[in-house]
Design an enzyme around this catalytic site. Structure first.
Site, mmCIF file in Angstrom:
data_model
loop_
_atom_site.group_PDB
_atom_site.id
_atom_site.type_symbol
_atom_site.label_atom_id
_atom_site.label_comp_id
_atom_site.label_asym_id
_atom_site.label_seq_id
_atom_site.Cartn_x
_atom_site.Cartn_y
_atom_site.Cartn_z
ATOM 1 N N ARG A 165 0.843 -1.211 0.000
ATOM 2 C CA ARG A 165 0.000 0.000 0.000
ATOM 3 C C ARG A 165 0.876 1.258 0.000
ATOM 4 O O ARG A 165 0.578 2.252 0.679
ATOM 5 C CB ARG A 165 -0.938 0.047 1.220
ATOM 6 N N SER A 239 -10.312 0.850 4.069
ATOM 7 C CA SER A 239 -9.505 0.579 5.271
ATOM 8 C C SER A 239 -8.842 1.875 5.721
ATOM 9 O O SER A 239 -8.155 2.519 4.931
ATOM 10 C CB SER A 239 -8.408 -0.438 4.955
ATOM 11 N N GLU A 335 -3.730 4.555 6.567
ATOM 12 C CA GLU A 335 -3.587 4.335 5.128
ATOM 13 C C GLU A 335 -4.197 5.512 4.357
ATOM 14 O O GLU A 335 -3.728 5.900 3.288
ATOM 15 C CB GLU A 335 -4.304 3.032 4.745
HETATM 16 P P1 FAD Z 1 -7.960 10.055 -4.090
HETATM 17 O O1 FAD Z 1 -8.614 9.715 -2.792
HETATM 18 O O2 FAD Z 1 -8.546 11.136 -4.885
HETATM 19 O O3 FAD Z 1 -6.420 10.360 -3.832
HETATM 20 C C1 FAD Z 1 -5.635 9.455 -3.066
HETATM 21 C C2 FAD Z 1 -4.166 9.933 -3.099
HETATM 22 O O4 FAD Z 1 -3.654 9.815 -4.421
HETATM 23 C C3 FAD Z 1 -4.001 11.421 -2.734
HETATM 24 O O5 FAD Z 1 -2.785 11.570 -2.056
HETATM 25 C C4 FAD Z 1 -3.943 12.125 -4.073
HETATM 26 O O6 FAD Z 1 -3.217 13.322 -4.035
HETATM 27 C C5 FAD Z 1 -3.228 11.083 -4.940
HETATM 28 N N1 FAD Z 1 -3.652 11.126 -6.331
HETATM 29 C C6 FAD Z 1 -4.887 10.875 -6.834
HETATM 30 N N2 FAD Z 1 -4.885 10.954 -8.183
HETATM 31 C C7 FAD Z 1 -3.624 11.277 -8.534
HETATM 32 C C8 FAD Z 1 -2.991 11.530 -9.799
HETATM 33 N N3 FAD Z 1 -3.650 11.450 -10.952
HETATM 34 N N4 FAD Z 1 -1.676 11.861 -9.780
HETATM 35 C C9 FAD Z 1 -0.982 11.959 -8.623
HETATM 36 N N5 FAD Z 1 -1.523 11.736 -7.421
HETATM 37 C C10 FAD Z 1 -2.834 11.394 -7.373
HETATM 38 N N6 FAD Z 1 -7.747 0.541 -1.659
HETATM 39 C C11 FAD Z 1 -7.066 -0.597 -1.911
HETATM 40 O O7 FAD Z 1 -5.825 -0.544 -2.093
HETATM 41 N N7 FAD Z 1 -7.672 -1.805 -1.956
HETATM 42 C C12 FAD Z 1 -8.997 -1.935 -1.766
HETATM 43 O O8 FAD Z 1 -9.518 -3.041 -1.842
HETATM 44 C C13 FAD Z 1 -9.758 -0.765 -1.479
HETATM 45 N N8 FAD Z 1 -11.076 -0.845 -1.228
HETATM 46 C C14 FAD Z 1 -11.778 0.277 -0.923
HETATM 47 C C15 FAD Z 1 -13.146 0.151 -0.639
HETATM 48 C C16 FAD Z 1 -13.900 1.273 -0.350
HETATM 49 C C17 FAD Z 1 -15.362 1.121 -0.048
HETATM 50 C C18 FAD Z 1 -13.294 2.548 -0.359
HETATM 51 C C19 FAD Z 1 -14.098 3.774 -0.096
HETATM 52 C C20 FAD Z 1 -11.935 2.685 -0.604
HETATM 53 C C21 FAD Z 1 -11.161 1.537 -0.894
HETATM 54 N N9 FAD Z 1 -9.791 1.616 -1.152
HETATM 55 C C22 FAD Z 1 -9.075 0.486 -1.440
HETATM 56 C C23 FAD Z 1 -9.088 2.914 -1.101
HETATM 57 C C24 FAD Z 1 -9.174 3.710 -2.437
HETATM 58 O O9 FAD Z 1 -10.258 3.281 -3.207
HETATM 59 C C25 FAD Z 1 -7.903 3.584 -3.269
HETATM 60 O O10 FAD Z 1 -6.792 4.035 -2.541
HETATM 61 C C26 FAD Z 1 -8.000 4.361 -4.585
HETATM 62 O O11 FAD Z 1 -6.873 4.092 -5.389
HETATM 63 C C27 FAD Z 1 -8.097 5.881 -4.373
HETATM 64 O O12 FAD Z 1 -8.417 6.460 -5.615
HETATM 65 P P2 FAD Z 1 -8.975 7.931 -5.736
HETATM 66 O O13 FAD Z 1 -8.965 8.310 -7.160
HETATM 67 O O14 FAD Z 1 -10.262 8.059 -5.027
HETATM 68 O O15 FAD Z 1 -7.822 8.727 -4.957
HETATM 69 P P1 NAP Z 2 -10.500 -10.347 4.679
HETATM 70 O O1 NAP Z 2 -10.543 -11.214 3.466
HETATM 71 O O2 NAP Z 2 -11.573 -10.489 5.720
HETATM 72 O O3 NAP Z 2 -9.075 -10.468 5.370
HETATM 73 C C1 NAP Z 2 -8.769 -9.719 6.555
HETATM 74 C C2 NAP Z 2 -7.322 -9.303 6.484
HETATM 75 O O4 NAP Z 2 -6.506 -10.450 6.482
HETATM 76 C C3 NAP Z 2 -7.047 -8.529 5.214
HETATM 77 O O5 NAP Z 2 -6.688 -7.244 5.595
HETATM 78 C C4 NAP Z 2 -5.964 -9.297 4.492
HETATM 79 O O6 NAP Z 2 -4.790 -8.528 4.270
HETATM 80 C C5 NAP Z 2 -5.574 -10.409 5.424
HETATM 81 N N1 NAP Z 2 -5.601 -11.702 4.686
HETATM 82 C C6 NAP Z 2 -6.675 -12.480 4.451
HETATM 83 N N2 NAP Z 2 -6.301 -13.603 3.788
HETATM 84 C C7 NAP Z 2 -4.972 -13.508 3.615
HETATM 85 C C8 NAP Z 2 -3.997 -14.352 2.992
HETATM 86 N N3 NAP Z 2 -4.333 -15.517 2.438
HETATM 87 N N4 NAP Z 2 -2.719 -13.923 2.967
HETATM 88 C C9 NAP Z 2 -2.364 -12.743 3.490
HETATM 89 N N5 NAP Z 2 -3.241 -11.909 4.087
HETATM 90 C C10 NAP Z 2 -4.533 -12.279 4.160
HETATM 91 O O7 NAP Z 2 -10.454 -8.799 4.235
HETATM 92 P P2 NAP Z 2 -11.575 -7.847 3.684
HETATM 93 O O8 NAP Z 2 -11.707 -6.698 4.585
HETATM 94 O O9 NAP Z 2 -12.808 -8.613 3.298
HETATM 95 O O10 NAP Z 2 -10.856 -7.318 2.355
HETATM 96 C C11 NAP Z 2 -10.621 -8.189 1.278
HETATM 97 C C12 NAP Z 2 -9.493 -7.659 0.429
HETATM 98 O O11 NAP Z 2 -9.840 -6.356 -0.069
HETATM 99 C C13 NAP Z 2 -8.202 -7.472 1.221
HETATM 100 O O12 NAP Z 2 -7.118 -7.806 0.391
HETATM 101 C C14 NAP Z 2 -8.185 -6.004 1.556
HETATM 102 O O13 NAP Z 2 -6.872 -5.479 1.636
HETATM 103 C C15 NAP Z 2 -8.925 -5.394 0.372
HETATM 104 N N6 NAP Z 2 -9.620 -4.175 0.823
HETATM 105 C C16 NAP Z 2 -8.866 -3.053 0.967
HETATM 106 C C17 NAP Z 2 -9.474 -1.864 1.374
HETATM 107 C C18 NAP Z 2 -8.666 -0.607 1.460
HETATM 108 O O14 NAP Z 2 -9.240 0.453 1.585
HETATM 109 N N7 NAP Z 2 -7.367 -0.673 1.394
HETATM 110 C C19 NAP Z 2 -10.833 -1.827 1.651
HETATM 111 C C20 NAP Z 2 -11.541 -3.009 1.516
HETATM 112 C C21 NAP Z 2 -10.932 -4.190 1.104
HETATM 113 P P3 NAP Z 2 -4.583 -7.484 3.061
HETATM 114 O O15 NAP Z 2 -5.451 -6.334 3.391
HETATM 115 O O16 NAP Z 2 -3.142 -7.170 3.166
HETATM 116 O O17 NAP Z 2 -4.958 -8.140 1.785
#
Ligand code: FAD
Ligand code: NAP
Length: 339
Positions: A165, A239, A335
């Protein structure tokens, strides 16, 4: 001619649904718009924020600077080989639309990243990841505009320093570039990754034993819809904290104390802990203070039940960090990007 708008309410521009006013606001619809913005000198001496879909951002007050909203569009196949393709997408494309486009062609790589909110351009910033796949696994290169000089710069994978991340764009280059296009290398002979979370069970449940990329994508979408709050209904940014990574020794000590604690060994022999589990053990799952809360189904997600302020959310986040630190000795890192 690029227009600079003034005093724009940012509530519709962040998925937390937090009220905050941007002093100035510019919409970037092409690479040339970005270059014009820099060359015009309007950014000089001002705070600025490059904004995509606002799904990884928390505003803790008004933004006393210029918000640069990236909205350029376009997805194109740029190279085709026997077993892989290169696809370039504009930064302002909706991430999930790109995933759906690639899945429709049968090309593999992005299916586990289905339904992540936000834009293509933000993907590399935090090296988005889900279900055992990270953007870096399919990343080829990106093009960006230097916000100081207006020059175009290209980054290959090594130059992005991707981590969990994390990338160079969250650290050394934070706020210094605007990504305008990202190129992905996708497979024509997909190697599906099914061994993570509930994907396999979901596919078995629907009677699929030899899935296609489209079927994996559908399964991921169904799991996500069942577990995660929809920002259109309940404000959130996914998250709020990263999963902490600790040494094998620290993990062992914690496991002796808490035998049920989930642990995920990493390739470098460190151990990833599940932040959601740590928060839940502190009794915070479903906890609420006014309109700021911890989601009842996923403790890693903080939510805005309506009128929470950024300050309310960040105070709650601080309380959670303190509780987890006190009980487990583990520091939770945010994050979400705080502004
Ligand atoms: P923004 O929120 O608009 O920006 C995020 C950051 O990126 C800021 O620092 C901004 O300045 C920078 N940025 C944005 N666009 C640019 C650009 N074009 N150039 C340079 N910098 C830029 N994240 C995960 O990794 N995995 C997930 O599974 C995941 N699930 C999510 C589920 C939900 C319900 C929500 C609400 C969020 C989730 N996220 C997840 C977080 C988020 O969706 C990601 O981080 C996504 O990439 C953010 O995109 P955005 O365009 O909304 O970025
Ligand atoms: P989940 O499947 O309930 O798992 C809970 C946590 O355990 C996750 O954070 C995941 O880590 C870790 N995990 C589960 N299985 C794993 C494996 N086999 N090996 C290593 N790590 C494992 O999680 P969830 O909330 O439903 O989310 C599912 C996936 O979507 C995850 O990968 C999560 O990162 C992603 N997600 C991200 C965001 C965001 O905003 N970043 C929001 C929603 C969902 P990791 O998170 O490192 O994968």
């Amino acid at each position: 001619m690029l227009k600079i708008l003034e005093n724009i309410q940012l509530k519709p521009y962040n998925t937390f649904g937090i009220s905050a006013v941007a002093r100035e606001f510019a919409e970037i619809r092409s690479k040339d718009d970005a270059i014009e913005l820099v060359k015009s000198g309007v950014l000089k001496g001002k705070l600025h924020l490059v904004l995509g879909g606002g799904s990884n951002i928390l505003f803790t007050g008004n933004f006393d600077g210029i918000v640069i909203n990236v909205l350029n569009k376009g997805i194109q196949l740029i190279e085709e080989h026997d077993d892989y393709v290169l696809v370039e997408a504009a930064a302002g494309e909706v991430w999930h639309d790109l995933v759906m486009w690639t899945v429709a062609q049968g090309w593999g790589g992005l299916e586990n990243l289905s339904l992540i909110p936000g834009s293509v351009g933000a993907g590399p910033v935090q090296n988005i990841g889900a279900y055992g796949v990270e953007l870096k696994d399919c990343f080829h290169s990106l093009k960006a505009i230097d916000l100081e000089t207006g020059k175009e710069i290209q980054f290959n994978k090594a130059e992005c320093s991707f981590g969990y991340r994390d990338s160079i764009f969250k650290r050394e280059l934070k706020g210094r570039i605007l990504i305008h296009a990202v190129t992905f290398r996708l497979s024509k002979r997909p190697q599906l990754k099914l061994g993570y979370g509930a994907i396999k069970q979901e596919l078995e449940f629907t009677g699929i034993n030899k899935p296609t990329v489209a079927e994996v994508s559908d399964a991921v979408c169904r799991i996500r819809r069942s577990k995660l709050p929809d920002p259109a209904i309940t404000g959130n940014a996914g998250s709020f904290f990263k999963n902490p990574v600790v040494s094998a020794t620290s993990a062992k000590i914690l496991q002796n104390q808490y035998p049920g604690m989930p642990v995920y060994p990493q390739p470098d022999e460190t151990i990833k802990l599940a932040a959601g589990w740590l928060i839940e053990q502190c009794g915070m799952k479903g906890y609420r203070e006014d309109d700021a809360g911890v989601h009842p189904k996923q403790a890693l997600v903080l939510v805005n039940y309506g009128n929470a302020s950024g300050f309310g959310i960040i105070s709650l986040a601080g309380k959670i960090q303190n509780k987890v630190l006190e009980r487990f000795g583990v520091k939770l890192e945010m994050e979400v990007n705080i502004f």
